[in-house]
Design an enzyme around this catalytic site. Structure first.
Site, PDB file in Angstrom:
ATOM      1  N   LYS A  82       0.823  -1.080   0.007  1.00 60.23           N
ATOM      2  CA  LYS A  82      -0.118  -0.004  -0.018  1.00 60.23           C
ATOM      3  C   LYS A  82       0.971   1.289  -0.117  1.00 60.23           C
ATOM      4  CE  LYS A  82      -3.996   2.057   2.575  1.00 60.23           C
ATOM      5  NZ  LYS A  82      -4.726   1.762   3.774  1.00 60.23           N
ATOM      6  N   SER A 157      -9.822   1.550   2.674  1.00 56.39           N
ATOM      7  CA  SER A 157      -8.940   2.399   1.981  1.00 56.39           C
ATOM      8  C   SER A 157      -7.721   1.769   1.174  1.00 56.39           C
ATOM      9  CB  SER A 157      -8.379   3.426   2.781  1.00 56.39           C
ATOM     10  OG  SER A 157      -7.493   2.807   3.835  1.00 56.39           O
ATOM     11  N   SER A 181     -10.160  -0.673   6.716  1.00 64.42           N
ATOM     12  CA  SER A 181      -9.406  -0.620   5.651  1.00 64.42           C
ATOM     13  C   SER A 181      -8.687  -1.821   4.972  1.00 64.42           C
ATOM     14  CB  SER A 181      -8.557   0.536   5.475  1.00 64.42           C
ATOM     15  OG  SER A 181      -9.307   1.854   5.416  1.00 64.42           O
TER      16      SER A 181
HETATM   17  N1  GLN Z   1     -13.518   4.176   6.001  1.00 68.80           N
HETATM   18  C1  GLN Z   1     -12.877   4.442   7.193  1.00 68.80           C
HETATM   19  C2  GLN Z   1     -12.337   5.894   7.057  1.00 68.80           C
HETATM   20  O1  GLN Z   1     -12.458   6.503   6.309  1.00 68.80           O
HETATM   21  C3  GLN Z   1     -11.749   3.520   7.651  1.00 68.80           C
HETATM   22  C4  GLN Z   1     -10.573   3.719   6.784  1.00 68.80           C
HETATM   23  C5  GLN Z   1      -9.379   2.980   7.403  1.00 68.80           C
HETATM   24  O2  GLN Z   1      -9.555   2.105   8.015  1.00 68.80           O
HETATM   25  N2  GLN Z   1      -7.999   3.515   6.979  1.00 68.80           N
HETATM   26  O3  GLN Z   1     -11.967   6.439   8.185  1.00 68.80           O
END
Ligand code: GLN
Length: 488
Positions: A82, A157, A181
């Site tokens: 990532k 994400s 995410s």
């Molecule tokens: N969708 C959640 C957010 O936008 C979690 C994102 C994540 O785990 N980085 O914060």
């Protein structure tokens, strides 16, 4: 010997065995992945940067190590990373314009560990900007599409990592999980992902989003592979004082296939009205499968679950507003022309950050501002404690908790972009696990009528990764779910 065009489909454990038997070389395996990336990534956009030359050099070095004998399991295994991990000499963008040309001078601890084992890093994967999102649509480099249906999102994400593994562009990948995410994109793309216990893995060199929630974890094609990757990633790090010094068990050895006597809690709050009926049906079918394998299931309650999203969006945005203050046009990446420091800061942040990141910074700054701190942040911290206690109580009666990963399968690109609150709801089943700091495994458990993967989540008490992985692996071995490769 498999034709080289299929080597990229192997699991890590199979590939590692066959590399040792010299059935093929790390270079052939790496080339198969790079060819696959060349063929399908124009459609998927799973990678922001492909590091072809470096990968080939690493594969050649891995072949030398394999030949010499005694190489680590991950030696010669192609992985996607990532684009939130600092990689020495390779740009780390966090899918943001503000870091578009940022080349870190050092490796994150987990990247250094992978390199030491001889893993091959094929590239940096797409994500929501600064990991803020649930669909990888908040990327300055365009969205990643779902390999099972190119009109749908890959989740987020860490959507690029999930899609890359699902599409066989690499054998495994790294993601991060602050509120879901790793688990949600794994579910949407039909692969395995685990968010370990908070503090299990070092975060040194991982761009910070919300530091009391962020955790590093792997994506893979099997639960066994997740165990193999986690064994390498986990463990103390003198560079990260938040990282636990607990010894790291051999997670792979915990995979006995035996779940007899295991008691599985099923929280009634996680089967909510409005969720896709096929998701509930698939997860319930797996619970019956567990019963037939000798486990018991029981309904439990996590009474404060309904406050999790509200609580998370105070805590996460407050921490994000502080963490992102460092992008000031001076120290990293983008630097706009300006007369003075204030103008430099304003212009750089105005141009460099995308809309969702700005929304989060504003929300977080507001929540922390004088006069509001007690009403929002402090209150959210108290709610967080209640959520953690719900889990502690539940684990007095059951060993693990099984839930869906997300209320629906992958939604359409663009479907939730105009309504942030609906987007935030995608994480309704994953967020409380981060608030409580627990390990959570996401694995495929079926498909809906559109052939889209459905994910199941296995949650355990702190540092129970061995039991969580054993529970997932047992289901995988039972053959209850037949995985479908995306037709790309
Ligand atoms: N969708 C959640 C957010 O936008 C979690 C994102 C994540 O785990 N980085 O914060």
């Amino acid at each position: 010997m498999a034709p080289s065009s299929e080597l990229n489909r192997l699991t890590i454990s199979d590939a590692a065995d066959r590399l040792r038997r010299r059935e093929f070389s790390a270079l052939e395996l790496t080339r198969a992945c790079l060819e696959r990336i060349g063929a399908v990534d124009p459609k998927l956009n799973a990678f922001i940067t492909v590091t072809e030359e470096e990968a080939i050099a690493q594969a050649e070095a891995a072949d030398r190590a394999l030949k010499a004998g005694g190489a680590a399991t991950l030696c010669g295994i192609p992985l996607g990373i990532k684009d939130i991990y600092c990689t020495a000499g390779v740009r780390t963008t966090c899918a943001s314009k503000i870091l578009e040309n940022f080349v870190p001078p050092f490796d994150a601890t987990v990247i250094a560990k992978l390199r030491r084992e001889g893993a091959v890093l094929v590239g940096k994967t797409n994500m929501d900007e600064f990991a803020m999102g649930s669909s990888t649509e908040n990327s300055a480099f365009g969205p990643t599409t779902n390999p099972h249906d190119l009109t749908r999102v890959a989740g987020g994400s860490s959507g690029g990592s999930a899609a890359a593994v699902a599409a066989d562009e690499c054998l495994g990948a790294l993601g991060t999980d602050t509120g879901g995410s790793i688990r949600e994109p794994a579910a949407f793309c039909g692969v395995v992902g685990i968010k370990p216990t908070y503090s299990r893995v070092s975060r040194y060199g991982v761009v910070a989003y919300a530091s009391s929630l962020d955790q590093v974890g792997p994506f893979s094609k099997s639960v066994r592979d997740a165990a193999i990757l986690l064994r390498t990633l986990a463990g103390a790090d003198p560079q990260d004082s938040t990282c636990s010094a607990r010894p790291v068990p051999d997670y792979e050895r915990a995979l006995t296939g035996d779940v007899r006597g295991l008691s599985i809690g099923v929280p009634k709050e996680f089967f909510v009205e409005g969720m896709q009926p096929e998701v509930e049906k698939a997860v319930r079918a797996m619970l019956m499968q567990y019963e037939s394998m000798g486990a018991t299931t029981m309904e439990i309650s996590l009474p404060h679950s309904s406050y999790a999203i509200a609580c998370y969006y105070i805590v996460a945005t407050a921490e994000a507003s502080a963490n992102l203050a460092r992008y000031d046009g001076v120290r990293y990446g983008l630097r706009e022309r300006a007369e003075d420091n204030i103008e430099l800061n304003e212009k750089t942040r105005e141009r460099g950050f995308g809309a969702e990141v700005k929304r989060r910074i504003m929300l977080g700054t507001f929540a922390l501002s004088a006069g509001y701190y007690d009403a929002y942040y402090l209150k959210a911290m108290k709610v967080r404690t209640l959520i953690r206690r719900d889990f502690e109580r539940a684990f007095e009666n059951c060993d693990v908790i099984v839930t869906p990963v997300a209320p629906t399968t992958a939604f359409r690109l663009g479907e939730k972009m105009s309504d942030p609150l609906t987007m935030y709801l995608s994480d309704i089943f994953t967020i409380s696990v981060n608030l409580a700091g627990l390990p959570g495994l996401s694995m495929p458990c079926g498909y809906d009528a559109n052939d889209l993967p459905i994910g199941m989540q296995i949650i355990g008490p702190p540092f129970s990764e061995e039991m969580v992985l054993r529970t997932g692996d047992a289901l995988e071995r039972s053959g209850a779910v037949t995985l479908r490769r995306p037709a790309l």
